[in-house]
Design a protein around this motif. Structure first.
Motif, PDB file in Angstrom:
ATOM      1  N   THR A  44       0.844  -1.181   0.000  1.00 39.32           N
ATOM      2  CA  THR A  44       0.000   0.000   0.000  1.00 39.32           C
ATOM      3  C   THR A  44       0.888   1.244   0.000  1.00 39.32           C
ATOM      4  O   THR A  44       1.840   1.326   0.756  1.00 39.32           O
ATOM      5  N   GLY A  45       0.582   2.173  -0.897  1.00 38.43           N
ATOM      6  CA  GLY A  45       1.342   3.417  -0.972  1.00 38.43           C
ATOM      7  C   GLY A  45       2.556   3.354  -1.879  1.00 38.43           C
ATOM      8  O   GLY A  45       3.316   4.310  -1.966  1.00 38.43           O
ATOM      9  N   SER A  46       2.742   2.239  -2.578  1.00 33.89           N
ATOM     10  CA  SER A  46       3.944   2.099  -3.406  1.00 33.89           C
ATOM     11  C   SER A  46       3.802   2.713  -4.800  1.00 33.89           C
ATOM     12  O   SER A  46       4.783   2.822  -5.509  1.00 33.89           O
ATOM     13  N   GLY A  47       2.592   3.099  -5.199  1.00 32.91           N
ATOM     14  CA  GLY A  47       2.402   3.773  -6.483  1.00 32.91           C
ATOM     15  C   GLY A  47       1.657   2.973  -7.530  1.00 32.91           C
ATOM     16  O   GLY A  47       1.595   3.374  -8.689  1.00 32.91           O
ATOM     17  N   LYS A  48       1.056   1.857  -7.161  1.00 32.66           N
ATOM     18  CA  LYS A  48       0.330   1.026  -8.130  1.00 32.66           C
ATOM     19  C   LYS A  48      -0.830   1.789  -8.764  1.00 32.66           C
ATOM     20  O   LYS A  48      -1.001   1.775  -9.976  1.00 32.66           O
ATOM     21  N   THR A  49      -1.635   2.437  -7.928  1.00 29.70           N
ATOM     22  CA  THR A  49      -2.806   3.150  -8.425  1.00 29.70           C
ATOM     23  C   THR A  49      -2.400   4.286  -9.349  1.00 29.70           C
ATOM     24  O   THR A  49      -3.020   4.504 -10.392  1.00 29.70           O
ATOM     25  N   TYR A  50      -1.356   5.007  -9.005  1.00 26.24           N
ATOM     26  CA  TYR A  50      -0.887   6.091  -9.863  1.00 26.24           C
ATOM     27  C   TYR A  50      -0.432   5.536 -11.219  1.00 26.24           C
ATOM     28  O   TYR A  50      -0.783   6.068 -12.262  1.00 26.24           O
ATOM     29  N   THR A  51       0.329   4.460 -11.217  1.00 26.77           N
ATOM     30  CA  THR A  51       0.823   3.880 -12.472  1.00 26.77           C
ATOM     31  C   THR A  51      -0.338   3.358 -13.305  1.00 26.77           C
ATOM     32  O   THR A  51      -0.376   3.564 -14.516  1.00 26.77           O
ATOM     33  N   LEU A  52      -1.308   2.725 -12.685  1.00 30.02           N
ATOM     34  CA  LEU A  52      -2.452   2.193 -13.427  1.00 30.02           C
ATOM     35  C   LEU A  52      -3.411   3.284 -13.880  1.00 30.02           C
ATOM     36  O   LEU A  52      -3.858   3.284 -15.020  1.00 30.02           O
ATOM     37  N   GLY A  53      -3.749   4.196 -12.984  1.00 36.55           N
ATOM     38  CA  GLY A  53      -4.795   5.155 -13.286  1.00 36.55           C
ATOM     39  C   GLY A  53      -4.359   6.579 -13.480  1.00 36.55           C
ATOM     40  O   GLY A  53      -5.147   7.420 -13.890  1.00 36.55           O
ATOM     41  N   GLY A  54      -3.121   6.873 -13.193  1.00 41.57           N
ATOM     42  CA  GLY A  54      -2.660   8.249 -13.289  1.00 41.57           C
ATOM     43  C   GLY A  54      -3.052   9.023 -12.046  1.00 41.57           C
ATOM     44  O   GLY A  54      -3.662   8.491 -11.124  1.00 41.57           O
ATOM     45  N   GLY A  55      -2.673  10.273 -12.020  1.00 41.58           N
ATOM     46  CA  GLY A  55      -3.010  11.126 -10.881  1.00 41.58           C
ATOM     47  C   GLY A  55      -4.359  11.754 -11.119  1.00 41.58           C
ATOM     48  O   GLY A  55      -5.282  11.119 -11.598  1.00 41.58           O
ATOM     49  N   ASN A  56      -4.451  13.043 -10.848  1.00 40.26           N
ATOM     50  CA  ASN A  56      -5.712  13.728 -11.124  1.00 40.26           C
ATOM     51  C   ASN A  56      -5.792  14.038 -12.624  1.00 40.26           C
ATOM     52  O   ASN A  56      -4.886  13.729 -13.379  1.00 40.26           O
ATOM     53  N   GLN A  57      -6.856  14.665 -13.058  1.00 37.07           N
ATOM     54  CA  GLN A  57      -7.078  14.865 -14.486  1.00 37.07           C
ATOM     55  C   GLN A  57      -6.040  15.764 -15.156  1.00 37.07           C
ATOM     56  O   GLN A  57      -5.887  15.732 -16.360  1.00 37.07           O
TER      57      GLN A  57
END
Length: 180
Positions: free
Chosen positions: A86-99
């Motif tokens: 958790t917190g390693s950056g998976k979501t950012y890599t998959l989905g990007g940051g904000n728009q």
């Protein structure tokens, strides 16, 4: 595309603002000009790709995922598997940051798949095309289909069919390639 069955990449994220505030230290570094990371001062680990904190979403996508998308549109199955604490950056890599930020892997895959399918259609190839996607999360030993709201509390199982194809319980037995 090469005939590799599995390609392993690592992406080292920068320290978060709260980590800098608490004076945390960087403990993992990408060795410049290589696909290796150094843990601490003496432990080296090799990967197929290694991306440092300044790597762009483009770099990660073009190196690791784009060849899979092209292969998938040609009829091969492809899976992108993101792993980390958790917190390693998976979501950012998959989905990007904000728009305002660059899109992540999911945005790029969707755009590329439909662009390539449109090209095939223009060339009268693959007129009958079906796209089936799953987005599955394994968290705390629970498998969840993130695209099915009804499955949030439904227990999913990974299964293998008689031909050796694997998928979660509501995909096994289908004739569609799975982009995960």
């Amino acid at each position: 595309m090469t005939e590799e069955c599995v390609c392993v990449a690592v992406r080292v994220r920068p320290l978060l603002a709260r980590e800098v505030l608490h004076r945390h230290q960087v403990c993992v570094r990408v060795v410049p000009g290589s696909a290796q990371v150094m843990l601490g001062s003496d432990r080296l680990f090799s990967f197929d790709h290694a991306f440092g904190p300044t790597a762009s979403q483009d770099e990660v996508y073009e190196s690791c995922v784009q060849p899979l998308v092209e292969s998938c549109v040609q009829g091969s199955n492809a899976t992108v598997f993101c792993y980390g604490q958790t917190g390693s950056g998976k979501t950012y890599t998959l989905g990007g940051g904000n728009q305002d930020d660059e899109g992540g892997i999911i945005d790029r895959v969707v755009q590329e798949v439909f662009r390539l399918l449109q090209e095939k259609k223009k060339n009268n190839e693959g007129l009958d095309t079906r796209v089936r996607v799953s987005y599955v999360e394994l968290y705390m030993e629970e498998l969840r289909d993130l695209l099915e709201l009804q499955n949030i509390h439904k227990e999913l199982h990974i299964r293998e069919d008689e031909r050796g194809n694997t998928g979660h319980s509501n995909l096994v037995g289908t004739n569609y390639p799975v982009i995960s």
